[in-house]
Design an enzyme around this catalytic site. Structure first.
Site, PDB file in Angstrom:
ATOM      1  N   LYS A  60       0.846  -1.196   0.000  1.00 26.88           N
ATOM      2  CA  LYS A  60       0.000   0.000   0.000  1.00 26.88           C
ATOM      3  C   LYS A  60       0.882   1.247   0.000  1.00 26.88           C
ATOM      4  O   LYS A  60       2.071   1.172   0.310  1.00 26.88           O
ATOM      5  CB  LYS A  60      -0.883  -0.028   1.243  1.00 26.88           C
ATOM      6  CG  LYS A  60      -0.086  -0.030   2.551  1.00 26.88           C
ATOM      7  CD  LYS A  60      -0.946  -0.405   3.746  1.00 26.88           C
ATOM      8  CE  LYS A  60      -0.134  -0.386   5.021  1.00 26.88           C
ATOM      9  NZ  LYS A  60      -0.823  -1.004   6.139  1.00 26.88           N
ATOM     10  N   ARG A  62     -10.612   0.234  14.432  1.00 28.05           N
ATOM     11  CA  ARG A  62     -10.488   1.026  13.211  1.00 28.05           C
ATOM     12  C   ARG A  62     -11.563   0.514  12.251  1.00 28.05           C
ATOM     13  O   ARG A  62     -12.586   1.126  12.091  1.00 28.05           O
ATOM     14  CB  ARG A  62      -9.065   0.868  12.651  1.00 28.05           C
ATOM     15  CG  ARG A  62      -8.758   1.777  11.504  1.00 28.05           C
ATOM     16  CD  ARG A  62      -7.263   1.802  11.183  1.00 28.05           C
ATOM     17  NE  ARG A  62      -6.755   0.526  10.679  1.00 28.05           N
ATOM     18  CZ  ARG A  62      -5.488   0.353  10.283  1.00 28.05           C
ATOM     19  NH1 ARG A  62      -4.620   1.352  10.336  1.00 28.05           N
ATOM     20  NH2 ARG A  62      -5.087  -0.820   9.825  1.00 28.05           N
ATOM     21  N   TYR A  72      13.149  31.867   5.351  1.00 33.05           N
ATOM     22  CA  TYR A  72      11.866  32.484   5.735  1.00 33.05           C
ATOM     23  C   TYR A  72      11.789  32.804   7.216  1.00 33.05           C
ATOM     24  O   TYR A  72      12.331  32.051   8.048  1.00 33.05           O
ATOM     25  CB  TYR A  72      10.718  31.535   5.402  1.00 33.05           C
ATOM     26  CG  TYR A  72      10.351  31.495   3.943  1.00 33.05           C
ATOM     27  CD1 TYR A  72       9.902  32.648   3.281  1.00 33.05           C
ATOM     28  CD2 TYR A  72      10.437  30.311   3.227  1.00 33.05           C
ATOM     29  CE1 TYR A  72       9.571  32.602   1.934  1.00 33.05           C
ATOM     30  CE2 TYR A  72      10.097  30.251   1.889  1.00 33.05           C
ATOM     31  CZ  TYR A  72       9.668  31.408   1.249  1.00 33.05           C
ATOM     32  OH  TYR A  72       9.332  31.368  -0.069  1.00 33.05           O
ATOM     33  N   MET A 116       9.683  25.172   0.537  1.00 30.07           N
ATOM     34  CA  MET A 116       8.890  24.209  -0.239  1.00 30.07           C
ATOM     35  C   MET A 116       9.776  23.276  -1.071  1.00 30.07           C
ATOM     36  O   MET A 116       9.581  22.062  -1.066  1.00 30.07           O
ATOM     37  CB  MET A 116       7.910  24.954  -1.148  1.00 30.07           C
ATOM     38  CG  MET A 116       6.939  24.029  -1.850  1.00 30.07           C
ATOM     39  SD  MET A 116       5.865  24.879  -3.017  1.00 30.07           S
ATOM     40  CE  MET A 116       4.828  25.844  -1.954  1.00 30.07           C
TER      41      MET A 116
END
Ligand SMILES: *Cc1c(COP(=O)(O)O)cnc(C)c1O
Length: 818
Positions: free
Chosen positions: A489, A585, A713, A762
């Protein structure tokens, strides 16, 4: 078990009788690698994970007519496979070894055996190159040095060869005797002794003793006398030797000094009373040691110094990796620039053939050098390999191969790499699996570059051998009839679903599992035929599910209702039931069972294949009691279902951590996840696994920051003193977590750990490289064997699963095998 001597009675004559009336004898031990049924003898070997006897029928159908087997009644075999010949032995692997030993004994040539912890393959490749001016060398392909690899290597010896070089590797006591009898070395090199395979031996001394058995009958052993353990034992056993040393002036070859000059190492040495100097074209320690072993052999052969220097100058690093990667126009590249001889070509073609779903098979091949065969005969052999492996398109490059164009169909020829690139039309390649195999002098890396999609600075390298190692590590823990489901998965935990699934299919796991239908569809479209369970199929995807033969996990009555309503009349369906035993779950609880069984009773065309549950805390010992409760609950719920359904189910509850912690609860199947990818979730056996993934990027720019200036930043990175920073090409959009900002994370550049400075951006981030030798273009390791996912996850309070699966799909995946 028969002794080796008894097995010597299996002669080639008997084997040839077995394959009569076919003249050539190919030895096959892996049923997946059949290429020329005519003249093939299949050895049905029983290994830890598989049993060759399972494939007799398949191989018979494919045309194989000669088998060496351990089991089966002769009359029954003859009845099942009337046209085949069988040779029954006690142990097929030993029979293979005995046959190879017999073959070896037919040739009276010098044979050099190599063992040691590291460097075997490189020393073998280099020596064969260094000796090639006067010897026609036969050698192990790649690192074929195991109980199986050695006989297959030795089987290649032909009358034309004048010298053999074979490597031998062992991982436990009692293995070297067989390899010695197969190789029958007359000369030896013991490269070094380190920690590799320590776990298989009681002590280092024992490891040396066992490895030395390779040299029980050599005329001369070359080794470095600075390995004390080794030196003592060789002396004690009185093995005739040629030593080299940096410490003992009495060694045959004494290294007075070494120094680095540019890209070379200058070696000053004393041999036969004379002091001389030579340059080795490498500077790293391992390469220098490997080259010194070779130097010892060359000096012992009394080659003139100028000749030796000449030959050493032409040595180059051995590309040990065979890489697989995406290329232009949905093509896929297998990049094997290792070397280019017949044995290597056969192995690479096998690999290409193991990926049948990848589209048209194309081979870009250079001239083969130093084969020792007459040209015509050599290219006839190449042509038959190409044909046997169903290569559909050949591109031959070099002055020679083109002369034999008549041997190949659908082929183009170019005189040189430059000539090919001049005529290269990207559009003429589409949906092809392209094997690029060239001798180094042809510079095929330029061809690989031309085919590669735009390379971003950032790649995730996936080591397929490490993955197979991990798979086998878990397999070894399973009872013989426990099935194995592997979780692929989430893009196979970020590693690349198709490639991983393909590897697992090749290694014959029983089941795959994905999270969503689309993931399963993608696998089917790429030719994965293993059964696939889908854990969270949405109702609107049921039609697709069936169209692609995927098996749903069903976890609630509503979902089952919807599934049953969507069924077509007359067809049969397989489903898996998820039971909730405490994870809370997804899954059925016992209160659902009455309705569940009633619904299933009305739909006999639906077969429940398995029932399973998931442990909430298998990775942590504090939850052991809870896990045991879950397991007990599961056992009783599953048997209630079996009673209600009146048939047996495949029952499974263990994930990777569970396999390690609760070996007694394997039930019928286990579900392996993160362990395959190199993380041992309980932490107690991490050392036994190999790291699979390495995330790499590059330095874009290096900057000097003055005291008091800031970086990035929000001006978070403060230079309290003057600093040097490197901007690296990875950011949170690539999956590099923003929590690594401001020193929480580190990367490795040129072997040094460098902290992140300022906030992760980013597409980029900045690291502190003050005082370190770093320049634009340098490689940056974001995670890998030296900087583990476990450590990085701890640094930012998460788990390795998250870091792995976060690596963005825009990061190129490169798969390689060693
Ligand atoms: C993901 C998953 C696994 C595998 O878990 P690991 O901890 O990665 O071994 C097993 N079973 C289920 C139901 C899962 O969702």
């Amino acid at each position: 078990m028969l002794t080796f001597q008894q097995l010597q009675s299996i002669t080639r004559a008997q084997l040839v009788q077995l394959v009569q009336p076919l003249p050539i004898v190919h030895l096959l031990t892996d049923s997946r690698k059949l290429s020329q049924p005519a003249g093939t003898v299949f050895f049905a070997i029983r290994g830890k994970y598989n049993d060759g006897h399972k494939y007799l029928g398949q191989l018979y159908a494919q045309g194989v007519r000669a088998f060496v087997v351990e089991q089966g009644k002769p009359e029954e075999l003859q009845q099942l496979y009337p046209e085949a010949n069988f040779l029954q032995v006690k142990n097929s692997l030993n029979a293979l070894q005995a046959l190879a030993a017999w073959h070896r004994a037919q040739f009276n040539i010098p044979v050099l055996g190599i063992t040691g912890s590291n460097g075997k393959t490189i020393v073998k490749e280099w020596l064969s190159q260094l000796l090639s001016p006067e010897e026609l060398v036969v050698k192990s392909p790649r690192s074929y040095n195991s109980q199986l690899g050695v006989p297959l290597s030795v089987w290649q010896i032909q009358p034309m060869h004048t010298y053999g070089i074979f490597e031998a590797g062992i991982s436990q006591p009692g293995e070297m005797e067989n390899l010695e009898q197969v190789i029958q070395p007359t000369l030896g090199i013991f490269t070094n002794i380190g920690s590799a395979h320590d776990e298989g031996f009681a002590s280092r001394e024992q490891k040396v003793t066992e490895k030395l058995k390779l040299f029980a009958h050599v005329e001369l052993l070359f080794y470095c006398a600075d390995y004390d353990l080794l030196h003592q034992q060789v002396q004690a056993q009185g093995i005739h030797s040629f030593t080299w040393s940096r410490q003992h002036p009495e060694a045959d070859l004494f290294i007075n000094a070494t120094s680095t000059v540019g890209h070379k190492t200058i070696v000053v040495y004393t041999f036969a009373g004379e002091k001389q100097r030579l340059a080795i074209p490498f500077t790293d320690e391992a390469s220098v040691e490997n080259a010194l072993h070779c130097l010892a052999v060359l000096l012992h052969r009394r080659l003139p110094l100028s000749d030796i220097q000449d030959r050493l100058d032409r040595l180059h690093p051995v590309a040990m990796r065979l890489e697989m990667k995406e290329a232009i126009n949905s093509c896929y590249l297998i990049d094997d620039t290792y070397n280019n001889d017949l044995a290597g070509l056969a192995i690479a073609l096998d690999l290409q053939a193991s990926q049948p779903q990848r589209g048209k098979r194309t081979l870009i091949l250079s001239d083969l050098l130093e084969s020792g065969l007459p040209e015509e005969q050599l290219y006839e052999k190449v042509a038959s390999l190409v044909q046997a492996h169903k290569v559909q398109r050949l591109i031959g490059i070099g002055p020679t191969i083109g002369k034999y164009s008549h041997l190949f169909s659908e082929a183009d020829f170019y005189t040189s790499t430059t000539d090919f690139l001049k005529h290269f039309e990207p559009a003429s390649f589409r949906n092809e699996l392209i094997l690029v195999k060239g001798a180094r002098v042809f510079g095929f890396e330029k061809i690989v570059q031309a085919f590669q999609q735009k390379v971003h600075g950032t790649v995730l390298e996936v080591n397929l051998d490490a993955m197979v190692h991990n798979l086998n590590y878990y397999r070894a823990k399973l009872a013989p009839d426990t099935k194995l489901m592997v979780m692929v998965k989430a893009f196979a935990y970020g590693s690349g679903s198709f490639e991983v699934a393909n590897l697992l299919q090749f290694h014959r796991v029983d089941y795959l599992a994905v999270a969503y239908v689309d993931e399963g569809v993608a696998l089917r479209e790429n030719g994965i035929t293993l059964p696939i369970m889908v854990m969270n199929p949405s109702q609107d995807s049921f039609a697709k599910l069936r169209q692609y033969n995927l098996e749903p996990e069903i976890y609630s009555l509503e979902q089952l209702q919807a599934f049953l309503e969507s069924l077509e009349v007359g067809a049969k369906y397989k489903i898996h039931l998820k039971l909730d035993t405490g994870m809370h779950r997804l899954g059925f609880v016992p209160e659902d069972f009455e309705k569940l069984l009633a619904m299933l009773a009305q739909h006999p065309q639906v077969q429940v294949v398995s029932a399973f549950s998931h442990l909430a805390g298998a990775d942590e010992a504090v939850h052991n009691d809870f896990s045991e409760q879950q397991i007990a609950a599961f056992r009783s719920m599953a048997s209630a279902l079996e009673n209600g359904l009146k048939y047996k189910l495949v029952k499974h509850i263990l994930n990777s951590a569970g396999i390690v912690r609760f070996p007694e609860h394997q039930l019928d199947m286990v579900r392996l996840g993160i362990g395959l990818y190199g993380v041992e979730a309980t932490g107690s056996e991490q050392e036994a696994l190999r790291p699979v993934s390495t995330l790499k990027t590059t330095v874009s720019q290096v900057k000097s920051i003055k005291q008091g200036e800031t970086v990035g930043y929000s001006r978070k990175g403060m230079a309290d003193v003057a600093k040097t920073t490197a901007t690296i090409a990875i950011g949170y959009a690539d999956g590099y977590d923003r929590r690594f900002s401001n020193g929480a994370g580190q990367v490795i550049i040129n072997g040094h750990r460098c902290p992140i400075i300022g906030n992760v951006c980013m597409d980029m981030c900045m690291v502190d490289v003050t005082g370190l030798p770093v320049k634009a273009g340098d490689t940056v390791i974001v995670f890998g064997p030296q900087l583990t996912l476990v450590e990085l996850a701890q640094r930012i309070g998460t788990i390795p699963y998250e870091l792995l699966t976060n690596v963005s799909t825009r990061v190129k995946r490169v798969f390689y095998s060693e």
